[in-house]
Design a protein around this motif. Structure first.
Motif, PDB file in Angstrom:
ATOM      1  N   CYS A  37       0.846  -1.194   0.000  1.00 48.72           N
ATOM      2  CA  CYS A  37       0.000   0.000   0.000  1.00 48.72           C
ATOM      3  C   CYS A  37       0.879   1.241   0.000  1.00 48.72           C
ATOM      4  CB  CYS A  37      -0.877   0.048   1.245  1.00 48.72           C
ATOM      5  SG  CYS A  37      -1.813  -1.451   1.573  1.00 48.72           S
ATOM      6  N   ILE A  38       0.299   2.340  -0.463  1.00 50.83           N
ATOM      7  CA  ILE A  38       0.970   3.640  -0.407  1.00 50.83           C
ATOM      8  C   ILE A  38      -0.056   4.715  -0.076  1.00 50.83           C
ATOM      9  CG2 ILE A  38       2.849   3.058  -1.974  1.00 50.83           C
ATOM     10  CD1 ILE A  38       1.315   4.527  -4.200  1.00 50.83           C
ATOM     11  N   PHE A  39       0.446   5.812   0.460  1.00 49.87           N
ATOM     12  CA  PHE A  39      -0.392   6.979   0.697  1.00 49.87           C
ATOM     13  C   PHE A  39      -0.393   7.848  -0.545  1.00 49.87           C
ATOM     14  CE2 PHE A  39       0.431   5.799   5.077  1.00 49.87           C
ATOM     15  CZ  PHE A  39      -0.774   6.089   5.691  1.00 49.87           C
ATOM     16  N   LEU A  40      -1.552   8.442  -0.845  1.00 48.98           N
ATOM     17  CA  LEU A  40      -1.717   9.389  -1.935  1.00 48.98           C
ATOM     18  C   LEU A  40      -2.696  10.473  -1.476  1.00 48.98           C
ATOM     19  CD1 LEU A  40      -2.089   6.959  -4.985  1.00 48.98           C
ATOM     20  CD2 LEU A  40      -0.166   8.515  -4.539  1.00 48.98           C
ATOM     21  N   PRO A  41      -2.743  11.584  -2.191  1.00 50.43           N
ATOM     22  CA  PRO A  41      -3.736  12.612  -1.843  1.00 50.43           C
ATOM     23  C   PRO A  41      -5.155  12.024  -1.878  1.00 50.43           C
ATOM     24  CG  PRO A  41      -2.149  13.481  -3.417  1.00 50.43           C
ATOM     25  CD  PRO A  41      -1.893  11.996  -3.312  1.00 50.43           C
ATOM     26  N   PRO A  42      -6.080  12.621  -1.143  1.00 46.81           N
ATOM     27  CA  PRO A  42      -7.423  12.060  -1.062  1.00 46.81           C
ATOM     28  C   PRO A  42      -8.228  12.136  -2.361  1.00 46.81           C
ATOM     29  CG  PRO A  42      -7.290  14.111   0.153  1.00 46.81           C
ATOM     30  CD  PRO A  42      -5.911  13.778  -0.272  1.00 46.81           C
ATOM     31  N   GLN A  43      -7.802  12.958  -3.312  1.00 49.26           N
ATOM     32  CA  GLN A  43      -8.515  13.013  -4.591  1.00 49.26           C
ATOM     33  C   GLN A  43      -7.514  13.079  -5.741  1.00 49.26           C
ATOM     34  OE1 GLN A  43      -8.876  15.492  -2.271  1.00 49.26           O
ATOM     35  NE2 GLN A  43      -7.871  17.217  -3.207  1.00 49.26           N
ATOM     36  N   LEU A  44      -7.953  12.630  -6.902  1.00 50.10           N
ATOM     37  CA  LEU A  44      -7.124  12.671  -8.101  1.00 50.10           C
ATOM     38  C   LEU A  44      -6.593  14.079  -8.320  1.00 50.10           C
ATOM     39  CD1 LEU A  44      -9.320  10.633 -10.616  1.00 50.10           C
ATOM     40  CD2 LEU A  44      -7.205   9.892  -9.549  1.00 50.10           C
ATOM     41  N   GLY A  45      -5.329  14.168  -8.716  1.00 51.78           N
ATOM     42  CA  GLY A  45      -4.751  15.452  -9.061  1.00 51.78           C
ATOM     43  C   GLY A  45      -4.252  16.274  -7.900  1.00 51.78           C
ATOM     44  N   GLY A  46      -4.395  15.800  -6.686  1.00 54.44           N
ATOM     45  CA  GLY A  46      -3.910  16.557  -5.532  1.00 54.44           C
ATOM     46  C   GLY A  46      -2.392  16.561  -5.479  1.00 54.44           C
ATOM     47  N   GLY A  47      -1.832  17.608  -4.923  1.00 58.11           N
ATOM     48  CA  GLY A  47      -0.386  17.685  -4.747  1.00 58.11           C
ATOM     49  C   GLY A  47       0.061  16.783  -3.612  1.00 58.11           C
ATOM     50  N   ALA A  49       2.846  16.957  -1.491  1.00 61.58           N
ATOM     51  CA  ALA A  49       3.218  17.675  -0.265  1.00 61.58           C
ATOM     52  C   ALA A  49       2.028  18.400   0.350  1.00 61.58           C
ATOM     53  CB  ALA A  49       4.355  18.654  -0.552  1.00 61.58           C
ATOM     54  N   GLU A  50       1.161  18.938  -0.496  1.00 63.55           N
ATOM     55  CA  GLU A  50       0.007  19.674   0.019  1.00 63.55           C
ATOM     56  C   GLU A  50      -0.960  18.778   0.787  1.00 63.55           C
ATOM     57  OE1 GLU A  50       0.920  19.926  -3.308  1.00 63.55           O
ATOM     58  OE2 GLU A  50       1.941  21.839  -3.074  1.00 63.55           O
ATOM     59  N   HIS A  51      -0.855  17.465   0.596  1.00 62.38           N
ATOM     60  CA  HIS A  51      -1.788  16.542   1.257  1.00 62.38           C
ATOM     61  C   HIS A  51      -1.094  15.602   2.231  1.00 62.38           C
ATOM     62  CE1 HIS A  51      -5.424  17.800  -0.733  1.00 62.38           C
ATOM     63  NE2 HIS A  51      -4.693  17.970  -1.821  1.00 62.38           N
ATOM     64  N   GLU A  52       0.028  16.043   2.783  1.00 62.31           N
ATOM     65  CA  GLU A  52       0.699  15.208   3.781  1.00 62.31           C
ATOM     66  C   GLU A  52      -0.154  15.034   5.029  1.00 62.31           C
ATOM     67  OE1 GLU A  52       4.592  16.943   4.254  1.00 62.31           O
ATOM     68  OE2 GLU A  52       5.328  15.983   2.415  1.00 62.31           O
ATOM     69  N   ASP A  53      -1.025  15.992   5.314  1.00 65.48           N
ATOM     70  CA  ASP A  53      -1.857  15.914   6.517  1.00 65.48           C
ATOM     71  C   ASP A  53      -3.156  15.140   6.340  1.00 65.48           C
ATOM     72  OD1 ASP A  53      -0.026  17.305   8.043  1.00 65.48           O
ATOM     73  OD2 ASP A  53      -0.966  19.252   7.679  1.00 65.48           O
ATOM     74  N   ASP A  54      -3.580  14.904   5.087  1.00 66.35           N
ATOM     75  CA  ASP A  54      -4.859  14.224   4.902  1.00 66.35           C
ATOM     76  C   ASP A  54      -4.801  13.123   3.837  1.00 66.35           C
ATOM     77  OD1 ASP A  54      -4.673  15.844   2.653  1.00 66.35           O
ATOM     78  OD2 ASP A  54      -6.694  16.659   2.817  1.00 66.35           O
ATOM     79  N   ALA A  55      -3.620  12.604   3.602  1.00 67.44           N
ATOM     80  CA  ALA A  55      -3.459  11.524   2.624  1.00 67.44           C
ATOM     81  C   ALA A  55      -4.246  10.290   3.048  1.00 67.44           C
ATOM     82  CB  ALA A  55      -1.979  11.172   2.486  1.00 67.44           C
ATOM     83  N   SER A  98       0.044  10.015 -14.642  1.00 65.37           N
ATOM     84  CA  SER A  98      -1.218  10.355 -15.320  1.00 65.37           C
ATOM     85  C   SER A  98      -2.382   9.517 -14.798  1.00 65.37           C
ATOM     86  CB  SER A  98      -1.083  10.172 -16.833  1.00 65.37           C
ATOM     87  OG  SER A  98      -1.013   8.801 -17.182  1.00 65.37           O
ATOM     88  N   LYS A  99      -2.124   8.339 -14.243  1.00 64.04           N
ATOM     89  CA  LYS A  99      -3.192   7.457 -13.761  1.00 64.04           C
ATOM     90  C   LYS A  99      -3.842   7.975 -12.478  1.00 64.04           C
ATOM     91  CE  LYS A  99      -2.457   4.582 -17.094  1.00 64.04           C
ATOM     92  NZ  LYS A  99      -3.316   4.492 -18.242  1.00 64.04           N
ATOM     93  N   TYR A 100      -3.204   8.960 -11.823  1.00 62.00           N
ATOM     94  CA  TYR A 100      -3.794   9.617 -10.653  1.00 62.00           C
ATOM     95  C   TYR A 100      -3.865  11.125 -10.888  1.00 62.00           C
ATOM     96  CZ  TYR A 100      -5.365   9.731  -5.804  1.00 62.00           C
ATOM     97  OH  TYR A 100      -6.131   9.874  -4.666  1.00 62.00           O
ATOM     98  N   ASN A 101      -3.648  11.514 -12.130  1.00 63.60           N
ATOM     99  CA  ASN A 101      -3.711  12.913 -12.551  1.00 63.60           C
ATOM    100  C   ASN A 101      -2.766  13.805 -11.750  1.00 63.60           C
ATOM    101  OD1 ASN A 101      -4.677  14.873 -14.318  1.00 63.60           O
ATOM    102  ND2 ASN A 101      -6.297  15.517 -12.908  1.00 63.60           N
ATOM    103  N   LEU A 102      -1.575  13.274 -11.425  1.00 60.54           N
ATOM    104  CA  LEU A 102      -0.584  14.054 -10.700  1.00 60.54           C
ATOM    105  C   LEU A 102       0.176  14.946 -11.678  1.00 60.54           C
ATOM    106  CD1 LEU A 102       0.761  11.245  -8.350  1.00 60.54           C
ATOM    107  CD2 LEU A 102      -0.874  13.057  -7.786  1.00 60.54           C
ATOM    108  N   GLY A 108       6.893  16.275  -5.343  1.00 57.38           N
ATOM    109  CA  GLY A 108       6.572  15.211  -4.404  1.00 57.38           C
ATOM    110  C   GLY A 108       6.645  15.620  -2.958  1.00 57.38           C
ATOM    111  N   GLY A 109       6.611  14.599  -2.114  1.00 54.78           N
ATOM    112  CA  GLY A 109       6.630  14.816  -0.686  1.00 54.78           C
ATOM    113  C   GLY A 109       6.750  13.494   0.045  1.00 54.78           C
ATOM    114  N   GLN A 110       6.714  13.592   1.352  1.00 54.27           N
ATOM    115  CA  GLN A 110       6.949  12.426   2.199  1.00 54.27           C
ATOM    116  C   GLN A 110       5.769  12.177   3.119  1.00 54.27           C
ATOM    117  OE1 GLN A 110      10.864  11.820   4.023  1.00 54.27           O
ATOM    118  NE2 GLN A 110       9.831  11.805   6.007  1.00 54.27           N
ATOM    119  N   TYR A 111       5.403  10.924   3.238  1.00 54.87           N
ATOM    120  CA  TYR A 111       4.440  10.455   4.228  1.00 54.87           C
ATOM    121  C   TYR A 111       5.236   9.588   5.198  1.00 54.87           C
ATOM    122  CZ  TYR A 111       1.281  11.819   0.461  1.00 54.87           C
ATOM    123  OH  TYR A 111       0.624  12.507  -0.533  1.00 54.87           O
TER     124      TYR A 111
END
Length: 168
Positions: A37-47, A49-55, A98-102, A108-111
């Motif tokens: 498993c991996i952490f990603l932003p809660p919605q497609l296209g999210g940044g 680093a911007e979603h380190e708090d709500d991934a 592109s499969k997560y619209n990043l 990038g960023g760190q979880y």
């Protein structure tokens, strides 16, 4: 007096939150090169680093060790290489952003289990670190039973430095 009462109430609430039981934990997992498993932003296209708090967690397949995880979008993981060593397991590889619209400009960023996102943990581990780098299409995750094997202090150095491994 009212201001002092308000301040004491806020302090009490903060102490309660900080010492509350760990319910609401968000669990990732690394079992093999096909089950992780991996952490990603809660919605497609999210940044990243911007979603380190709500991934949120996404897995390659449903895993009982990550009960609330979604499924990684088909084709997002291009290559995955599992490795294990004394005190850790990891997966390193490449992604198709592109499969997560990043964004191709997202560095990038760190979880990690230090608090990004809050209450994050990796199954059967004491500590974890994960980086996702859409601009160069790399990802890496390491879960550690030996806390010294998970370097959470150098996120700006990128996957290849923080988690040495196979990125082909």
């Amino acid at each position: 007096m009212a201001k002092l009462f308000t301040l004491l109430s806020i302090l009490a609430a903060v102490i309660f939150i900080e010492t509350a039981p760990t319910s609401g934990q968000i669990t990732t997992a690394v079992e093999s090169e096909t089950n992780f498993c991996i952490f990603l932003p809660p919605q497609l296209g999210g940044g990243i680093a911007e979603h380190e708090d709500d991934a949120v967690v996404f897995c390659t397949t449903p895993l009982s060790s990550a009960p609330d995880a979604g499924l990684i979008p088909s084709g997002f993981i291009k290559t995955a290489h599992f490795a294990t060593g004394a005190g850790y397991v990891q997966v390193t590889g490449t992604i198709d952003r592109s499969k997560y619209n990043l964004s191709s400009s997202d560095g990038g960023g760190q979880y990690d289990s230090v608090g990004a996102p809050p209450r994050a943990t990796c199954a059967n581990s004491n500590k974890f670190v994960e980086l996702v780098e859409p601009d160069i299409e790399l990802f890496c995750i390491r879960c550690c039973t030996d806390k010294k094997k998970c370097n959470t202090g150098e996120s700006t150095e990128g996957c290849e430095h923080v988690i040495p491994g196979d990125y082909s």
